[in-house]
Design an enzyme around this catalytic site. Structure first.
Site, short mmCIF file in Angstrom:
data_model
loop_
_atom_site.label_atom_id
_atom_site.label_comp_id
_atom_site.label_asym_id
_atom_site.label_seq_id
_atom_site.Cartn_x
_atom_site.Cartn_y
_atom_site.Cartn_z
N LYS A 247 -0.94 7.95 -8.19
CA LYS A 247 -0.22 6.82 -8.06
C LYS A 247 0.65 7.23 -6.63
O LYS A 247 1.39 7.97 -6.81
CB LYS A 247 0.49 6.20 -9.07
CG LYS A 247 1.40 5.00 -8.80
CD LYS A 247 1.92 4.19 -10.01
CE LYS A 247 2.93 3.15 -9.59
NZ LYS A 247 3.83 2.59 -10.30
N LYS B 136 -4.26 4.72 -7.46
CA LYS B 136 -3.66 3.29 -7.13
C LYS B 136 -2.88 3.64 -6.02
O LYS B 136 -2.04 4.65 -5.82
CB LYS B 136 -2.85 2.94 -8.25
CG LYS B 136 -1.93 1.79 -8.13
CD LYS B 136 -0.87 1.71 -9.28
CE LYS B 136 0.03 0.75 -8.86
NZ LYS B 136 0.95 0.51 -9.86
#
Ligand code: PBG
Length: 323
Positions: free
Chosen positions: A195, A248
């Site tokens: 992330k 992400k």
């Protein structure tokens, strides 16, 4: 052999030919729809920066989930906007927290839909950071204890999959052992493994009311310049027991999705985040692009890069087109 014997256009002449040689598929089976639950009754507030997305109270959420289920979407991911925030985000692990209430209601009223819950503290803390603050920074190991409590409380409420998005070191292991000790050995963990610190989260932070009150998240989320580091993050999460790993955002990180899938061959999810969604909606709204075609091209590209699962605010729109 080359031109004129080889003519690549031969197989592009009509849609049936193109269907036969198409390499990548996009199906409703691949999609997860993110939803935001808030306190109250009959609440359905549109999120300004994310047209067509809402903060919803539990009753409205149930209605929405019936529709999502009927579209054939396999699951949703739930984010909570708590009644009140405090320094340590205690509502996050309260059995009466907003996500716990929502999960219980959904399990009772909506069958055949996976309820994934986001495990993190930024929506619940008064300072907006993803864990406990000590000396001006997020304290990793103190946060782990609370993440384990949050995970357990979500599992108890009926969550089918838990998705930690905090980026603390060791969180997957901490959650796994807390779950296993309490008899939740069957609940999978989908880890937001790679992330990145990203400007593409802007609209989400409006939606979840989780803008940090000081500083930013660079001391725990990944540096967008790094790729090898993402593989290391994924490896660690898998060793700690992650069942699905996530990259992400998606679009600026298609190379990471590709490398993770090739290197590990495990189920890979990609989060097509709020800013990626809102840019398309805004450009479409201005009449600058065909938003629908752009949506399908984006989702296909994420699949082509190697993602098995796509978390996307486009899930309902795409499901309708794919029907
Ligand atoms: C953190 C979290 C974030 C998103 C999902 N979980 C935002 C952040 O790190 O600030 C972003 C999702 C999106 O932008 O759509 N709990």
């Amino acid at each position: 052999m080359g031109f004129p014997v080889v003519r690549m256009r031969r197989l592009r002449q009509n849609e049936n030919l193109r269907r036969l040689v198409r390499e990548t598929t996009l199906s409703v089976d691949d999609l997860i729809y993110p939803l935001f639950v808030c306190p109250g009754k009959s609440v359905k507030n549109e999120i300004k920066s994310m047209p067509g997305n809402y903060q919803m109270s539990v009753d409205k959420l149930v209605e929405e989930c019936l529709e999502v289920r009927d579209l054939g979407i396999p699951g949703i991911i739930l984010f909570g906007i708590p009644e009140k925030k405090d320094e340590i985000g205690s509502e996050a692990y309260s059995d009466d927290g907003i996500v716990q209430k929502a999960a219980r209601a959904l399990k009772e009223k909506v069958d055949n839909l996976l309820i994934i819950t986001d495990i993190c503290f930024c929506e619940y803390t008064s300072h907006g950071h993803c864990g406990v603050i000590k000396d001006g920074a997020v304290d990793n190991d103190e946060t782990l204890k609370l993440l384990a409590k949050q995970a357990l409380s979500h599992a108890k409420a009926g969550a089918d999959i838990l998705a930690p998005s905090d980026m603390m070191d060791g969180r997957v292991g901490a959650m796994r052992s807390a779950l296993d000790k309490s008899g939740y050995t069957h609940v999978p963990i989908m880890a937001y493994s790679a992330k990145y610190t990203s400007a593409f989260y802007g609209p989400f932070r409006d939606a979840a009311e989780s803008v940090p009150k000081f500083g930013d998240r660079r001391a725990y989320q990944m540096d967008p310049a790094n790729a090898d580091e993402a593989l290391k993050e994924v490896k660690l999460d898998l060793e700690e027991g992650a069942d699905i790993v996530m990259v992400k955002p998606a679009l600026s990180y298609l190379d990471i999705i590709y490398r993770v899938k090739n290197e590990f061959g495990v189920p890979v999810a990609a989060y097509n985040v709020s800013g990626e969604f809102s840019c398309v909606k805004a450009a479409h709204g201005n009449g600058w692009v065909d938003g629908e075609r752009m949506m399908m091209e984006i989702l296909l590209s994420i699949r082509r890069a190697g993602a098995d699962i796509i978390l996307t605010y486009f899930a309902k729109d795409a499901a309708k087109l794919l029907k």
